[in-house]
Design a protein around this motif. Sequence first.
Motif, PDB file in Angstrom:
ATOM      1  N   LYS A 250      17.017 -19.644  13.779  1.00 38.49           N
ATOM      2  CA  LYS A 250      17.969 -19.634  14.892  1.00 38.49           C
ATOM      3  C   LYS A 250      18.556 -18.233  15.020  1.00 38.49           C
ATOM      4  O   LYS A 250      19.715 -17.973  14.671  1.00 38.49           O
ATOM      5  CB  LYS A 250      19.036 -20.695  14.679  1.00 38.49           C
ATOM      6  N   ALA A 251      17.710 -17.331  15.485  1.00 31.52           N
ATOM      7  CA  ALA A 251      18.123 -15.949  15.720  1.00 31.52           C
ATOM      8  C   ALA A 251      17.491 -15.481  17.014  1.00 31.52           C
ATOM      9  O   ALA A 251      16.406 -15.929  17.386  1.00 31.52           O
ATOM     10  CB  ALA A 251      17.689 -15.058  14.561  1.00 31.52           C
ATOM     11  N   PHE A 252      18.167 -14.590  17.703  1.00 34.47           N
ATOM     12  CA  PHE A 252      17.680 -14.072  18.976  1.00 34.47           C
ATOM     13  C   PHE A 252      17.218 -12.634  18.751  1.00 34.47           C
ATOM     14  O   PHE A 252      18.055 -11.723  18.593  1.00 34.47           O
ATOM     15  CB  PHE A 252      18.776 -14.119  20.044  1.00 34.47           C
ATOM     16  N   LEU A 253      15.908 -12.450  18.735  1.00 33.99           N
ATOM     17  CA  LEU A 253      15.356 -11.140  18.400  1.00 33.99           C
ATOM     18  C   LEU A 253      14.500 -10.636  19.550  1.00 33.99           C
ATOM     19  O   LEU A 253      13.666 -11.370  20.084  1.00 33.99           O
ATOM     20  CB  LEU A 253      14.519 -11.237  17.120  1.00 33.99           C
ATOM     21  N   GLY A 254      14.682  -9.393  19.904  1.00 32.05           N
ATOM     22  CA  GLY A 254      13.930  -8.790  20.988  1.00 32.05           C
ATOM     23  C   GLY A 254      13.206  -7.538  20.554  1.00 32.05           C
ATOM     24  O   GLY A 254      13.227  -7.161  19.378  1.00 32.05           O
ATOM     25  N   PRO A 255      12.575  -6.843  21.491  1.00 35.95           N
ATOM     26  CA  PRO A 255      11.791  -5.648  21.143  1.00 35.95           C
ATOM     27  C   PRO A 255      12.634  -4.504  20.596  1.00 35.95           C
ATOM     28  O   PRO A 255      12.111  -3.613  19.935  1.00 35.95           O
ATOM     29  CB  PRO A 255      11.126  -5.255  22.473  1.00 35.95           C
ATOM     30  N   ASN A 256      13.938  -4.542  20.850  1.00 43.54           N
ATOM     31  CA  ASN A 256      14.822  -3.485  20.356  1.00 43.54           C
ATOM     32  C   ASN A 256      15.708  -3.953  19.211  1.00 43.54           C
ATOM     33  O   ASN A 256      16.685  -3.271  18.851  1.00 43.54           O
ATOM     34  CB  ASN A 256      15.680  -2.946  21.497  1.00 43.54           C
ATOM     35  N   GLY A 257      15.392  -5.127  18.629  1.00 40.46           N
ATOM     36  CA  GLY A 257      16.161  -5.613  17.490  1.00 40.46           C
ATOM     37  C   GLY A 257      16.874  -6.913  17.786  1.00 40.46           C
ATOM     38  O   GLY A 257      16.447  -7.702  18.640  1.00 40.46           O
ATOM     39  N   THR A 258      17.974  -7.145  17.100  1.00 43.23           N
ATOM     40  CA  THR A 258      18.739  -8.376  17.258  1.00 43.23           C
ATOM     41  C   THR A 258      19.497  -8.345  18.575  1.00 43.23           C
ATOM     42  O   THR A 258      20.176  -7.372  18.904  1.00 43.23           O
ATOM     43  CB  THR A 258      19.743  -8.535  16.093  1.00 43.23           C
ATOM     44  N   ARG A 259      19.384  -9.441  19.323  1.00 39.21           N
ATOM     45  CA  ARG A 259      20.081  -9.513  20.614  1.00 39.21           C
ATOM     46  C   ARG A 259      21.554  -9.878  20.407  1.00 39.21           C
ATOM     47  O   ARG A 259      21.905 -10.545  19.427  1.00 39.21           O
ATOM     48  CB  ARG A 259      19.415 -10.558  21.511  1.00 39.21           C
TER      49      ARG A 259
END
Length: 248
Positions: free
Chosen positions: A191-200
Amino acid sequence: MTTLNGTELKGHDTLVVGGTGNVGFFLVDGFLRAGARVLVPSRSPQNLERLRSRLGAAADRLVPVNGDIGTAEGAVQVQAQVRDLSSELFAVASAPASWHQSHSMLQAGFAEFKHVIETRLYPHFLAAEALLPLIALGGSYTTINGPAGFISPPPPGIGAIAVAAAAQNKLIEAIAAETAGTPRVNDVVMKAFLGPNGTRPGSPLRGEQVGDFVAALAAGGTHVHNRTIQLASPRQIDEALAGNFALA
Protein backbone atom coordinates in the motif's frame (compact mmCIF):
# COMPACT_ATOMS: atom_id res chain seq x y z
CA MET A 1 14.75 5.63 11.78
CA THR A 2 15.74 1.98 11.37
CA THR A 3 17.09 0.93 8.00
CA LEU A 4 19.23 -1.78 6.41
CA ASN A 5 22.86 -1.99 7.54
CA GLY A 6 24.42 -3.51 4.41
CA THR A 7 25.16 -6.97 5.78
CA GLU A 8 21.74 -8.66 5.56
CA LEU A 9 22.29 -10.08 2.08
CA LYS A 10 26.02 -9.49 1.68
CA GLY A 11 27.64 -12.12 -0.53
CA HIS A 12 24.31 -13.26 -1.97
CA ASP A 13 23.00 -13.02 -5.51
CA THR A 14 19.46 -11.70 -5.86
CA LEU A 15 17.18 -10.83 -8.76
CA VAL A 16 14.35 -8.37 -9.31
CA VAL A 17 11.73 -8.98 -11.99
CA GLY A 18 10.46 -5.61 -13.17
CA GLY A 19 13.49 -3.95 -11.64
CA THR A 20 13.41 -1.00 -14.05
CA GLY A 21 9.85 -0.10 -13.07
CA ASN A 22 8.48 2.31 -10.46
CA VAL A 23 8.20 -0.35 -7.75
CA GLY A 24 11.09 -2.45 -8.99
CA PHE A 25 13.57 0.40 -8.55
CA PHE A 26 13.00 0.38 -4.79
CA LEU A 27 13.32 -3.41 -4.63
CA VAL A 28 16.66 -3.24 -6.46
CA ASP A 29 17.73 -0.38 -4.20
CA GLY A 30 16.74 -2.35 -1.09
CA PHE A 31 18.66 -5.47 -2.11
CA LEU A 32 21.70 -3.36 -2.94
CA ARG A 33 21.53 -1.53 0.39
CA ALA A 34 21.37 -4.95 2.08
CA GLY A 35 24.71 -5.80 0.43
CA ALA A 36 23.52 -8.11 -2.35
CA ARG A 37 24.51 -8.35 -5.97
CA VAL A 38 21.33 -7.74 -7.99
CA LEU A 39 20.46 -9.19 -11.40
CA VAL A 40 17.80 -7.29 -13.35
CA PRO A 41 16.27 -8.70 -16.54
CA SER A 42 14.93 -6.21 -19.06
CA ARG A 43 14.31 -6.09 -22.77
CA SER A 44 15.20 -2.38 -22.80
CA PRO A 45 18.86 -1.30 -22.57
CA GLN A 46 17.62 2.28 -22.13
CA ASN A 47 15.60 1.33 -19.05
CA LEU A 48 18.55 -0.52 -17.58
CA GLU A 49 20.76 2.51 -18.14
CA ARG A 50 18.20 4.76 -16.47
CA LEU A 51 18.11 2.38 -13.51
CA ARG A 52 21.89 2.44 -13.27
CA SER A 53 21.88 6.23 -13.35
CA ARG A 54 19.26 6.47 -10.57
CA LEU A 55 21.21 4.06 -8.35
CA GLY A 56 24.47 5.98 -8.55
CA ALA A 57 27.54 4.38 -6.97
CA ALA A 58 25.55 1.33 -5.75
CA ALA A 59 25.08 0.30 -9.39
CA ASP A 60 28.49 -1.40 -9.36
CA ARG A 61 26.68 -4.47 -7.98
CA LEU A 62 23.91 -4.28 -10.59
CA VAL A 63 24.03 -7.04 -13.22
CA PRO A 64 21.88 -6.40 -16.32
CA VAL A 65 20.24 -9.40 -18.00
CA ASN A 66 19.04 -8.77 -21.55
CA GLY A 67 15.69 -10.49 -22.07
CA ASP A 68 11.92 -10.43 -21.76
CA ILE A 69 10.68 -12.60 -18.92
CA GLY A 70 7.09 -11.71 -19.86
CA THR A 71 6.94 -14.28 -22.67
CA ALA A 72 7.41 -18.05 -22.50
CA GLU A 73 10.37 -17.98 -24.88
CA GLY A 74 11.91 -14.98 -23.18
CA ALA A 75 11.61 -16.55 -19.73
CA VAL A 76 13.55 -19.61 -20.90
CA GLN A 77 16.27 -17.37 -22.31
CA VAL A 78 16.45 -15.32 -19.11
CA GLN A 79 16.70 -18.50 -17.05
CA ALA A 80 19.65 -19.68 -19.16
CA GLN A 81 21.45 -16.34 -18.78
CA VAL A 82 20.89 -16.27 -15.03
CA ARG A 83 22.34 -19.79 -14.73
CA ASP A 84 25.47 -18.50 -16.46
CA LEU A 85 25.69 -15.37 -14.32
CA SER A 86 24.99 -16.87 -10.90
CA SER A 87 25.69 -20.21 -9.26
CA GLU A 88 22.67 -19.71 -7.00
CA LEU A 89 20.12 -17.01 -6.27
CA PHE A 90 19.24 -16.37 -2.65
CA ALA A 91 16.30 -14.05 -3.18
CA VAL A 92 13.97 -13.01 -5.98
CA ALA A 93 11.46 -10.17 -5.83
CA SER A 94 8.90 -9.99 -8.61
CA ALA A 95 7.09 -6.79 -9.56
CA PRO A 96 6.41 -7.04 -13.30
CA ALA A 97 2.91 -5.52 -13.24
CA SER A 98 1.76 -1.92 -13.43
CA TRP A 99 -1.50 -0.17 -12.62
CA HIS A 100 -4.45 -0.25 -15.01
CA GLN A 101 -7.69 1.68 -14.89
CA SER A 102 -10.57 2.16 -17.32
CA HIS A 103 -14.01 3.73 -17.07
CA SER A 104 -15.81 0.36 -17.09
CA MET A 105 -14.81 -3.29 -17.07
CA LEU A 106 -17.65 -4.37 -19.37
CA GLN A 107 -17.63 -1.44 -21.75
CA ALA A 108 -13.86 -1.56 -22.16
CA GLY A 109 -14.32 -4.87 -23.95
CA PHE A 110 -12.74 -8.29 -24.02
CA ALA A 111 -9.56 -7.23 -25.79
CA GLU A 112 -8.64 -4.87 -22.96
CA PHE A 113 -9.46 -7.44 -20.28
CA LYS A 114 -7.36 -10.06 -22.10
CA HIS A 115 -4.48 -7.56 -22.34
CA VAL A 116 -4.59 -6.90 -18.59
CA ILE A 117 -4.52 -10.61 -17.74
CA GLU A 118 -1.73 -11.35 -20.22
CA THR A 119 0.48 -8.45 -19.12
CA ARG A 120 -0.24 -8.34 -15.36
CA LEU A 121 -0.84 -12.00 -14.41
CA TYR A 122 0.97 -14.25 -16.86
CA PRO A 123 4.42 -12.70 -16.18
CA HIS A 124 4.12 -13.78 -12.53
CA PHE A 125 3.68 -17.39 -13.59
CA LEU A 126 6.49 -17.22 -16.15
CA ALA A 127 8.89 -15.62 -13.68
CA ALA A 128 8.14 -18.20 -10.98
CA GLU A 129 8.46 -21.09 -13.41
CA ALA A 130 11.82 -19.84 -14.67
CA LEU A 131 13.41 -18.60 -11.45
CA LEU A 132 12.22 -20.79 -8.57
CA PRO A 133 14.50 -23.66 -9.70
CA LEU A 134 17.48 -21.29 -9.38
CA ILE A 135 16.83 -20.23 -5.77
CA ALA A 136 18.63 -21.72 -2.79
CA LEU A 137 16.49 -24.03 -0.66
CA GLY A 138 16.75 -21.58 2.21
CA GLY A 139 16.05 -18.63 -0.05
CA SER A 140 13.09 -16.39 -0.66
CA TYR A 141 10.69 -15.59 -3.51
CA THR A 142 8.51 -12.51 -2.95
CA THR A 143 5.86 -11.14 -5.28
CA ILE A 144 4.53 -7.60 -5.06
CA ASN A 145 0.78 -7.18 -5.32
CA GLY A 146 -1.59 -4.25 -4.99
CA PRO A 147 -4.69 -3.75 -2.87
CA ALA A 148 -7.15 -3.74 -5.80
CA GLY A 149 -7.68 -7.49 -5.60
CA PHE A 150 -8.73 -7.26 -1.97
CA ILE A 151 -11.44 -4.60 -2.32
CA SER A 152 -14.95 -6.04 -2.26
CA PRO A 153 -16.60 -5.11 -4.51
CA PRO A 154 -13.98 -3.37 -6.66
CA PRO A 155 -15.11 -0.11 -8.28
CA PRO A 156 -15.91 -0.54 -12.00
CA GLY A 157 -12.82 1.32 -13.17
CA ILE A 158 -10.41 -1.11 -11.51
CA GLY A 159 -12.29 -4.34 -12.22
CA ALA A 160 -9.74 -5.81 -14.60
CA ILE A 161 -6.69 -5.11 -12.45
CA ALA A 162 -8.60 -6.35 -9.39
CA VAL A 163 -9.19 -9.69 -11.13
CA ALA A 164 -5.50 -9.93 -12.06
CA ALA A 165 -4.41 -9.06 -8.51
CA ALA A 166 -6.76 -11.57 -6.89
CA ALA A 167 -5.64 -14.26 -9.34
CA GLN A 168 -2.00 -13.42 -8.64
CA ASN A 169 -2.59 -13.99 -4.95
CA LYS A 170 -4.08 -17.45 -5.54
CA LEU A 171 -1.34 -18.29 -8.03
CA ILE A 172 1.35 -17.47 -5.47
CA GLU A 173 -0.46 -19.42 -2.75
CA ALA A 174 -0.59 -22.45 -5.04
CA ILE A 175 3.10 -22.14 -5.88
CA ALA A 176 3.98 -21.70 -2.20
CA ALA A 177 2.08 -24.87 -1.33
CA GLU A 178 4.24 -26.75 -3.84
CA THR A 179 7.57 -25.43 -2.56
CA ALA A 180 6.58 -26.18 1.07
CA GLY A 181 8.93 -23.46 2.26
CA THR A 182 12.05 -24.44 0.34
CA PRO A 183 12.25 -21.77 -0.90
CA ARG A 184 9.91 -19.48 1.01
CA VAL A 185 7.23 -17.86 -1.16
CA ASN A 186 5.13 -14.87 -0.11
CA ASP A 187 2.83 -12.27 -1.68
CA VAL A 188 3.27 -8.72 -0.35
CA VAL A 189 0.27 -6.45 -0.87
CA MET A 190 1.99 -3.08 -0.99
CA LYS A 191 0.00 0.00 0.00
CA ALA A 192 2.37 2.63 -1.33
CA PHE A 193 2.05 5.10 -4.18
CA LEU A 194 5.20 5.00 -6.26
CA GLY A 195 5.87 6.77 -9.53
CA PRO A 196 8.72 7.28 -11.99
CA ASN A 197 10.18 10.03 -9.81
CA GLY A 198 9.87 8.18 -6.49
CA THR A 199 7.26 8.13 -3.75
CA ARG A 200 4.12 10.08 -4.58
CA PRO A 201 2.65 12.61 -2.12
CA GLY A 202 0.25 11.10 0.38
CA SER A 203 1.72 7.60 0.21
CA PRO A 204 1.37 5.62 3.48
CA LEU A 205 4.86 4.20 2.89
CA ARG A 206 7.98 5.47 1.20
CA GLY A 207 9.51 3.41 -1.57
CA GLU A 208 12.67 2.92 0.48
CA GLN A 209 10.58 1.35 3.25
CA VAL A 210 9.14 -1.16 0.79
CA GLY A 211 12.68 -2.05 -0.29
CA ASP A 212 13.72 -2.36 3.36
CA PHE A 213 10.85 -4.73 4.11
CA VAL A 214 11.36 -7.04 1.13
CA ALA A 215 15.12 -7.25 1.78
CA ALA A 216 14.51 -7.93 5.48
CA LEU A 217 11.94 -10.59 4.62
CA ALA A 218 14.44 -12.31 2.31
CA ALA A 219 17.25 -12.15 4.84
CA GLY A 220 15.50 -12.73 8.15
CA GLY A 221 12.00 -14.04 7.57
CA THR A 222 13.14 -17.63 7.79
CA HIS A 223 9.79 -18.90 9.09
CA VAL A 224 7.56 -16.68 6.94
CA HIS A 225 6.09 -18.74 4.12
CA ASN A 226 2.87 -18.81 2.08
CA ARG A 227 1.69 -15.57 3.61
CA THR A 228 -0.31 -12.72 2.10
CA ILE A 229 1.31 -9.75 3.80
CA GLN A 230 -0.68 -6.51 3.90
CA LEU A 231 2.16 -3.99 4.04
CA ALA A 232 0.66 -0.66 5.09
CA SER A 233 2.40 0.65 8.22
CA PRO A 234 5.91 2.00 8.87
CA ARG A 235 5.85 0.02 12.10
CA GLN A 236 5.84 -3.20 10.08
CA ILE A 237 9.09 -2.17 8.45
CA ASP A 238 10.74 -1.33 11.79
CA GLU A 239 9.65 -4.67 13.22
CA ALA A 240 10.89 -6.59 10.16
CA LEU A 241 14.28 -4.89 10.30
CA ALA A 242 14.48 -6.03 13.92
CA GLY A 243 13.73 -9.60 12.82
CA ASN A 244 10.11 -9.63 13.97
CA PHE A 245 7.48 -10.51 11.38
CA ALA A 246 4.53 -10.92 13.73
CA LEU A 247 2.90 -7.83 12.21
CA ALA A 248 3.45 -9.05 8.67
